[in-house]
Design an enzyme around this catalytic site. Structure first.
Site, short mmCIF file in Angstrom:
data_model
loop_
_atom_site.label_atom_id
_atom_site.label_comp_id
_atom_site.label_asym_id
_atom_site.label_seq_id
_atom_site.Cartn_x
_atom_site.Cartn_y
_atom_site.Cartn_z
CB SER A 1 -0.84 -0.04 1.29
OG SER A 1 -1.35 1.22 1.63
CE1 TYR B 1 -5.12 -1.86 4.50
CE2 TYR B 1 -3.79 0.08 4.07
CZ TYR B 1 -4.52 -0.99 3.60
OH TYR B 1 -4.65 -1.20 2.25
#
Ligand code: NDP
Length: 251
Positions: free
Chosen positions: A141, A154
């Site tokens: 990400s 995350y």
């Protein structure tokens, strides 16, 4: 082109039933691969497999459970006879700053995004080694590169994914297995659709910060998946490649 031809290769894609995973699954299927789509939602996975064509199938799995991950790998080998390409893509997010998140929420995200990567890679390793031309693609990400106030677990999991990918790349290079991470920018999927509604100004901020001037789509991941799954990337390993419309290249 033979360099990008995946005919005769078998790909297992976790989280392959929607968004980025489905974009990768379809791209590899179009390049000739047999694809096993893996996810929790049986109907969604079956529909995604159908969208990938006649050489695709689906399997139900919760990637946080070691026994289910092993069963997923076995189902793939039983169905297609091999695993040449492993895409570790399943993931979740819980958007809360660290001072608001519970330990359970922290652990749920780490479990789905990072523990599951370990379980999946470990379970598939024997088949990838037997393949003799194995490929692992993980999904990181922008939070593999940047912190995010609203997503500490995350971000930690996606930073971890890159280091895990580099580690297996080094360990498995003697087996001719290449392992690389992709780092998506802001992509229009189920994962971000709600955030777009919930977070005021998010849509505008993404458009302003992304040089390409748009959100990415699942289809934007077909090309990178085919590259990283094919002979075209045989000397590419341990990398983390942004697919972000330029997001990470500017301030
Ligand atoms: P989606 O929500 O469409 O995809 C998430 C996928 O993960 C679904 O297929 C879901 O399957 C699967 N999944 C989640 N938890 C589990 C579990 N425990 N067991 C099995 N499958 C699971 O979103 P995206 O396509 O956006 O996300 C795919 C990946 O891309 C994720 O790793 C995400 O973190 C990453 N990513 C996304 C970005 C974006 O902007 N969209 C940006 C950067 C990274 P099911 O529905 O069947 O549970």
């Amino acid at each position: 082109m033979t360099l990008f031809d995946l005919t005769g290769r078998v790909a297992l894609v976790t989280g392959g039933n929607g968004g980025i995973g489905l974009g990768m699954a379809k791209g590899m299927a179009d390049a000739g691969a047999s694809v096993m789509v893996a996810g929790r939602n049986k109907e969604k996975s079956a529909a995604a497999a159908k969208a990938c064509g006649a050489k695709a199938a689906s399997v139900e799995v919760d990637v946080t459970k070691a026994d289910e991950v092993e069963a997923m790998v076995k189902a793939t080998v039983d169905r297609f006879g091999a695993i040449d390409i492993l895409v570790i893509n399943a993931g979740i997010n819980i958007r809360k700053p660290a001072h608001e998140a519970s330990f359970e929420e922290w652990h749920a995200v780490l479990s789905a995004n990072l523990d599951a990567a370990f379980l999946t890679a470990k379970a598939a390793y024997p088949a990838l080694k037997t393949s003799g031309r194995g490929k692992v693609i993980t999904t990181g990400s922008m939070t593999s590169l940047f912190g995010a106030a609203f997503a500490p677990a995350y971000s930690a999991s996606k930073g971890g994914i890159v280091q895990f990918t580099r580690s297996i790349a080094a360990a498995w290079a003697p087996d001719n297995i290449q392992c690389n991470a992709i780092l998506p920018g802001w992509i229009d999927t189920d994962l971000t659709r709600q955030a777009r509604k919930d977070v005021p100004g998010l849509n505008e901020r993404v458009l302003a910060r992304t040089p390409a001037g748009r959100w990415g789509s699942g289809e934007d991941f077909a090309g990178i998946a085919v590259f990283l799954a094919s002979s075209a990337s045989d000397f590419v390993t341990g990398t983390a490649i942004p697919v972000d419309g330029g997001y990470s290249s500017t301030i």
